[in-house]
Enzyme design. Structure first.
Site, PDB file in Angstrom:
ATOM      1  N   LYS A  92     -13.341  -0.628   4.110  1.00 53.95           N
ATOM      2  CA  LYS A  92     -13.795  -1.510   3.026  1.00 53.95           C
ATOM      3  C   LYS A  92     -14.881  -2.460   3.509  1.00 53.95           C
ATOM      4  O   LYS A  92     -15.856  -2.689   2.810  1.00 53.95           O
ATOM      5  CB  LYS A  92     -12.627  -2.347   2.482  1.00 53.95           C
TER       6      LYS A  92
ATOM      7  N   ASP B  85      -1.310  -4.770   9.357  1.00 46.35           N
ATOM      8  CA  ASP B  85      -2.227  -3.812   8.756  1.00 46.35           C
ATOM      9  C   ASP B  85      -3.423  -4.614   8.259  1.00 46.35           C
ATOM     10  O   ASP B  85      -3.289  -5.437   7.343  1.00 46.35           O
ATOM     11  CB  ASP B  85      -1.518  -3.094   7.601  1.00 46.35           C
TER      12      ASP B  85
ATOM     13  N   TRP C  90       0.873  -1.189   0.000  1.00 46.84           N
ATOM     14  CA  TRP C  90       0.000   0.000   0.000  1.00 46.84           C
ATOM     15  C   TRP C  90       0.902   1.229   0.000  1.00 46.84           C
ATOM     16  O   TRP C  90       1.865   1.315   0.749  1.00 46.84           O
ATOM     17  CB  TRP C  90      -0.868  -0.024   1.254  1.00 46.84           C
TER      18      TRP C  90
HETATM   19  C1  LIG Z   1      -3.264  -2.186   3.035  1.00 45.45           C
HETATM   20  C2  LIG Z   1      -4.030  -0.971   3.407  1.00 45.45           C
HETATM   21  N1  LIG Z   1      -3.842  -0.443   4.618  1.00 45.45           N
HETATM   22  C3  LIG Z   1      -4.502   0.635   5.029  1.00 45.45           C
HETATM   23  C4  LIG Z   1      -5.406   1.260   4.204  1.00 45.45           C
HETATM   24  C5  LIG Z   1      -6.052   2.461   4.813  1.00 45.45           C
HETATM   25  O1  LIG Z   1      -7.293   2.774   4.465  1.00 45.45           O
HETATM   26  P1  LIG Z   1      -8.204   3.734   5.359  1.00 45.45           P
HETATM   27  O2  LIG Z   1      -7.345   4.819   5.908  1.00 45.45           O
HETATM   28  O3  LIG Z   1      -9.241   4.184   4.415  1.00 45.45           O
HETATM   29  O4  LIG Z   1      -8.745   2.872   6.438  1.00 45.45           O
HETATM   30  C6  LIG Z   1      -5.626   0.770   2.901  1.00 45.45           C
HETATM   31  C7  LIG Z   1      -6.521   1.431   1.961  1.00 45.45           C
HETATM   32  O5  LIG Z   1      -6.571   1.212   0.791  1.00 45.45           O
HETATM   33  C8  LIG Z   1      -4.926  -0.398   2.509  1.00 45.45           C
HETATM   34  O6  LIG Z   1      -5.099  -0.947   1.310  1.00 45.45           O
END
Ligand SMILES: Cc1ncc(COP(=O)(O)O)c(C=O)c1O
Length: 404
Positions: free
Chosen positions: A253, A211, A130
């Site tokens: 998500k 994560d 990411w």
């Molecule tokens: C691997 C991963 N970590 C963290 C996030 C963080 O997303 P958010 O800040 O919307 O919760 C994402 C979003 O695409 C992700 O793909």
């Protein structure tokens, strides 16, 4: 003097958000966006999960008061149960959790805290990963190293590369692991590979940051998608002098609450060590950066996870999303194999929102310039961006750009 503020160059646009802006500005009638990591319905529109709609109805009279710095205690407990399951039942003092501004700030608070207190020499992040992992960790001043996660020749996890690299890590170094539905490759470790990595990290006294951005979204099974987190957590709780782990948990998500910014950060330490001092430091970081987390999205999640009927509906919603993605993968594979006479099985076996297609940068540029189809230069597509209305067009275009 403000001279150091003069003539600042404009930083490069964020790769994903910059592309989305280009897509929005493209007037072509057949344009297709496969960029955003956000679920779309069959008609290409954003989807409000029925469970979320129902919870919102019930929250009509909610107030808009501040939450505390650590967020809603009820939300935090439900979030903890969701990710750890029975593994942490009865355990109080050695887990420290706070609500965060979605997964991004959970990652950021973990990194800020660990850089300050654990003082690792290096943090190891997957390559690829990411987009934000690198910048979040770079901002802390800790040296960012990469472990090779994916082999483009086998289109599988590069297990030998991971082991070789982590074998060189030093005690207290940090390893960032994605819990499931790896972004951007869609390729996950098997249980036996997870076990091997857990053992190695323990042997080398490495601190883990999980994560978890796709629990339940990946396969529809919230417990199955949390298997790796729970396995590592059992190790922390069972083994003496384990350095511990953090989990950065996102609800973007799996509840379709992207813009509401709902998340949590958990720290698990061995049984005889209290995590409450660390939790206090998470709160100090949160206080200075945003004071307290957003209320409404967390209230929605809290309502759904806390009420049996809504929770059943939510599980149904997770199935709806994961099954649609799976069937789209299957159709994409079939169409591409028919069109190109090549093997595209990886598109079907990968998991979650993204597919790492294997398309080159040049092919991605041609898709954009000649067909108005937008995806990341790495060849990553968001499978959710495909639907009955554009699938054949995308298959045709990919077939054209891979012709030699
Ligand atoms: C691997 C991963 N970590 C963290 C996030 C963080 O997303 P958010 O800040 O919307 O919760 C994402 C979003 O695409 C992700 O793909």
């Amino acid at each position: 003097m403000v001279t150091h503020l003069l003539d600042l160059s404009i930083p490069a646009e964020d790769a994903a958000f910059g592309l989305m802006a280009d897509f929005d500005a493209d007037p072509h009638p057949n344009k297709v966006s496969l960029i955003a990591g956000a679920y779309r319905e069959e008609n290409g529109k954003p989807w409000v999960l029925p469970s979320v709609r129902m919870a919102k109805e019930q929250l009509r009279d909610e107030n808009h008061e501040y939450l505390g710095i650590a967020g809603s205690p009820t939300f935090i407990n439900l979030a903890k149960d969701l990710i750890f399951g029975p593994v942490v039942s009865g355990i109080q003092d050695n887990i420290g959790s706070i609500q965060t501004v979605s997964g991004t700030s959970a990652n950021h608070i973990a990194a800020t805290f660990l850089a300050d207190r654990l003082r690792p020499n290096r943090v190891f992040i997957p390559s690829p990963t990411w987009i934000n992992h690198k910048s979040i960790w770079e901002a802390t001043g800790v040296t960012v190293a990469e472990y090779p996660y994916y082999s483009s020749s086998t289109k599988q996890v590069d297990m030998a590369g991971i082991i070789d690299t982590l074998d060189q890590a030093e005690p207290n170094d940090v390893v960032v692991l994605q819990a499931c539905a790896h972004n951007p490759t869609g390729v996950d470790l098997t249980k036996s590979q997870w076990r091997q990595i857990a053992d190695l990290c323990h042997e080398r006294s490495l601190f883990i940051v999980f994560d978890s951005a796709y629990q339940g979204f990946a396969t529809g099974d919230v417990d199955g998608d949390a298997w790796a987190v729970r396995h590592f957590t059992e190790n922390v709780l069972a083994l003496e002098n384990h350095p511990g782990l953090c989990v950065a948990q996102s609800f973007s998500k799996n509840f379709g609450l992207y813009g509401e910014r709902v998340g949590a950060l958990h720290l698990v330490l061995p049984r005889n060590v209290s995590a409450q001092g660390a939790r206090g430091e998470f709160m100090t970081i949160a206080r200075r950066e945003y004071s307290n987390p957003p209320r409404f999205g967390a209230s929605i999640v809290q309502k759904i996870l806390g009420e049996r009927g809504l929770r059943v509906q939510w599980k149904h919603d997770l199935n709806t999303m994961s099954l649609r993605i799976q069937s789209t993968r299957c159709e994409l594979r079939r169409g591409l194999e028919k069109k190109t006479q090549q093997d595209w099985s990886h598109v079907e076996t990968q998991i979650g929102m993204f597919s790492y297609t294997g398309l080159t940068k040049e092919q991605v540029s041609r898709l954009r310039d000649e067909f108005h189809i937008y995806l990341l230069p790495s060849g990553r597509i968001s499978v959710c961006g495909l639907n009955e209305g554009n699938l054949q067009y995308v298959i045709h275009a990919i077939g054209e750009v891979i012709k030699i």
